[in-house]
Design a protein around this motif. Structure first.
Motif, short mmCIF file in Angstrom:
data_model
loop_
_atom_site.label_atom_id
_atom_site.label_comp_id
_atom_site.label_asym_id
_atom_site.label_seq_id
_atom_site.Cartn_x
_atom_site.Cartn_y
_atom_site.Cartn_z
N ASP A 132 -72.54 139.40 116.49
CA ASP A 132 -72.33 140.66 115.58
C ASP A 132 -72.48 140.48 114.27
N GLU A 133 -72.78 139.27 113.79
CA GLU A 133 -73.35 138.91 112.43
C GLU A 133 -74.83 139.01 112.23
N MET A 134 -75.47 139.27 113.57
CA MET A 134 -76.94 139.24 113.31
C MET A 134 -77.46 140.63 113.94
N VAL A 135 -76.61 141.51 113.63
CA VAL A 135 -77.19 143.09 113.83
C VAL A 135 -77.94 143.49 112.72
N VAL A 136 -79.14 144.24 113.08
CA VAL A 136 -79.85 144.50 112.13
C VAL A 136 -80.63 145.99 112.45
N ASN A 137 -80.53 147.02 111.94
CA ASN A 137 -80.67 148.39 112.01
C ASN A 137 -80.22 148.76 113.34
N GLY A 138 -78.73 148.43 113.53
CA GLY A 138 -78.30 148.68 114.80
C GLY A 138 -78.76 147.96 115.85
N HIS A 139 -79.59 146.95 115.85
CA HIS A 139 -79.98 146.22 117.00
C HIS A 139 -79.18 144.99 117.11
N ARG A 140 -78.37 144.68 118.05
CA ARG A 140 -77.79 143.55 118.32
C ARG A 140 -78.67 142.83 119.37
N PRO A 141 -78.87 141.40 118.87
CA PRO A 141 -79.81 140.58 119.64
C PRO A 141 -79.37 140.48 121.33
N SER A 142 -80.08 140.52 122.13
CA SER A 142 -80.09 140.31 123.41
C SER A 142 -79.82 138.81 123.99
N LEU A 143 -80.41 138.20 123.18
CA LEU A 143 -79.95 136.50 123.35
C LEU A 143 -80.33 135.80 121.89
N ALA A 144 -80.33 134.58 121.61
CA ALA A 144 -80.49 133.81 120.63
C ALA A 144 -81.00 132.24 121.02
N LEU A 145 -81.72 131.88 120.15
CA LEU A 145 -82.09 130.45 120.35
C LEU A 145 -81.04 129.56 119.65
N VAL A 146 -80.23 128.78 120.23
CA VAL A 146 -79.15 127.64 119.53
C VAL A 146 -80.07 126.63 119.31
N VAL A 147 -80.11 126.05 118.32
CA VAL A 147 -80.75 124.89 117.91
C VAL A 147 -79.65 123.81 117.42
N GLU A 148 -79.20 122.80 118.09
CA GLU A 148 -78.76 121.51 117.50
C GLU A 148 -79.68 120.72 116.72
N ILE A 149 -79.21 120.54 115.38
CA ILE A 149 -80.20 119.76 114.58
C ILE A 149 -80.17 118.44 114.70
N GLU A 150 -81.29 117.76 114.89
CA GLU A 150 -81.43 116.47 115.07
C GLU A 150 -82.06 115.75 113.77
N GLN A 151 -82.69 116.72 113.14
CA GLN A 151 -83.71 116.21 112.00
C GLN A 151 -84.14 117.51 111.29
N ILE A 152 -83.74 117.25 109.82
CA ILE A 152 -84.11 118.34 108.75
C ILE A 152 -84.50 117.74 107.48
N PHE A 153 -85.63 118.35 106.97
CA PHE A 153 -86.22 117.96 105.69
C PHE A 153 -87.01 119.07 105.16
N PHE A 154 -87.11 118.68 103.72
CA PHE A 154 -88.02 119.71 102.92
C PHE A 154 -89.26 119.07 103.02
N HIS A 155 -90.31 119.94 103.33
CA HIS A 155 -91.76 119.69 103.27
C HIS A 155 -92.59 119.92 101.92
N CYS A 156 -93.25 119.17 101.60
CA CYS A 156 -94.02 119.39 100.08
C CYS A 156 -94.79 120.46 100.13
N ALA A 157 -95.21 120.95 99.14
CA ALA A 157 -95.90 122.24 98.85
C ALA A 157 -97.61 122.11 98.79
N LYS A 158 -97.93 120.97 99.01
CA LYS A 158 -99.60 120.62 99.22
C LYS A 158 -100.21 121.83 100.04
N ALA A 159 -99.63 121.65 101.22
CA ALA A 159 -100.66 122.78 102.23
C ALA A 159 -100.74 124.18 101.68
N LEU A 160 -99.57 124.78 101.34
CA LEU A 160 -99.60 125.98 100.81
C LEU A 160 -100.18 126.16 99.55
#
Length: 212
Positions: A132-160
């Motif tokens: 219900d919190e992911m409704v956009v323009n009246g569209h409620r998602p038919s499914l969602a990809l739920v990800v259980e985080i095992e690793q998270i970090f910021f990547h530097c700006a060099k590539a961009l």
């Protein structure tokens, strides 16, 4: 005849490190397993991410996902959910997840060179109260990809920075044929170029962004 000799192929971590060297301690230490407040800030401002998956045989896919900033729902400090929106229904990445529940995500914020990288275990969910919190323009998602985080970090700006991705002065969208012309040249649609131009026009696409 191959243009790359077999002897030039890197086949071991030792060979790789001989070329690249060891990562800086800071690059190793930045890995985390839980969302920090700064990660939440980034997700709240990100309108676009790329999701990498592979099937049980290692065949890979990378799928783009985009919505208004903050479209990814934070369930808790170790879990996020990416809503599904109407598309071409190929479901390549989702099919991969069914046989190999691992995914890698990169979150971009327009104008920022850094990116936020998330790796974890993924599953497909057909419904949950937070939909219900992911409704956009009246569209409620038919499914969602739920990800259980095992690793998270910021990547530097060099590539961009190297790519000048956010520098409008470097943009040349008209240097390539229109998407309709590309589709016609690849011959995987029966419509005429004129019909394809109408179908792929921004106005027509805008009407269907949240229509199933």
């Amino acid at each position: 005849m191959t243009l790359v000799p077999e002897s030039a192929t890197i086949t071991s971590p030792e060979e790789l490190r001989e070329i690249l060297g060891a990562p800086m301690p800071r690059a190793v230490a930045k890995e985390r397993v839980r969302l920090h407040a700064r990660d939440r800030d980034w997700l709240a401002r990100s309108p676009f991410c790329l999701i990498a998956t592979s099937d049980a045989d290692g065949n890979c896919d990378v799928s783009p996902k985009g919505d208004p900033p903050g479209f990814v729902h934070v369930i808790d400090d170790t879990t996020i959910a990416v809503p599904e929106r109407p598309g071409n229904r190929r479901a390549d990445g989702y099919l991969n997840v069914l046989s190999n529940p691992h995914a890698g995500l990169i979150f971009l914020v327009p104008g920022r060179g850094e990116t936020l990288r998330v790796n974890g275990r993924a599953r497909l969910v057909r419904d949950a109260p937070f939909f219900d919190e992911m409704v956009v323009n009246g569209h409620r998602p038919s499914l969602a990809l739920v990800v259980e985080i095992e690793q998270i970090f910021f990547h530097c700006a060099k590539a961009l920075m190297r790519s000048k991705l956010w520098k409008p002065g470097t943009w040349e969208p008209d240097a390539l044929p229109s998407h309709a012309r590309i589709v016609a040249d690849l011959r995987y649609a029966q419509e005429s170029v004129e019909e394809l131009e109408r179908y792929y026009s921004e106005d027509n696409y805008a009407k269907k962004l949240y229509q199933g």
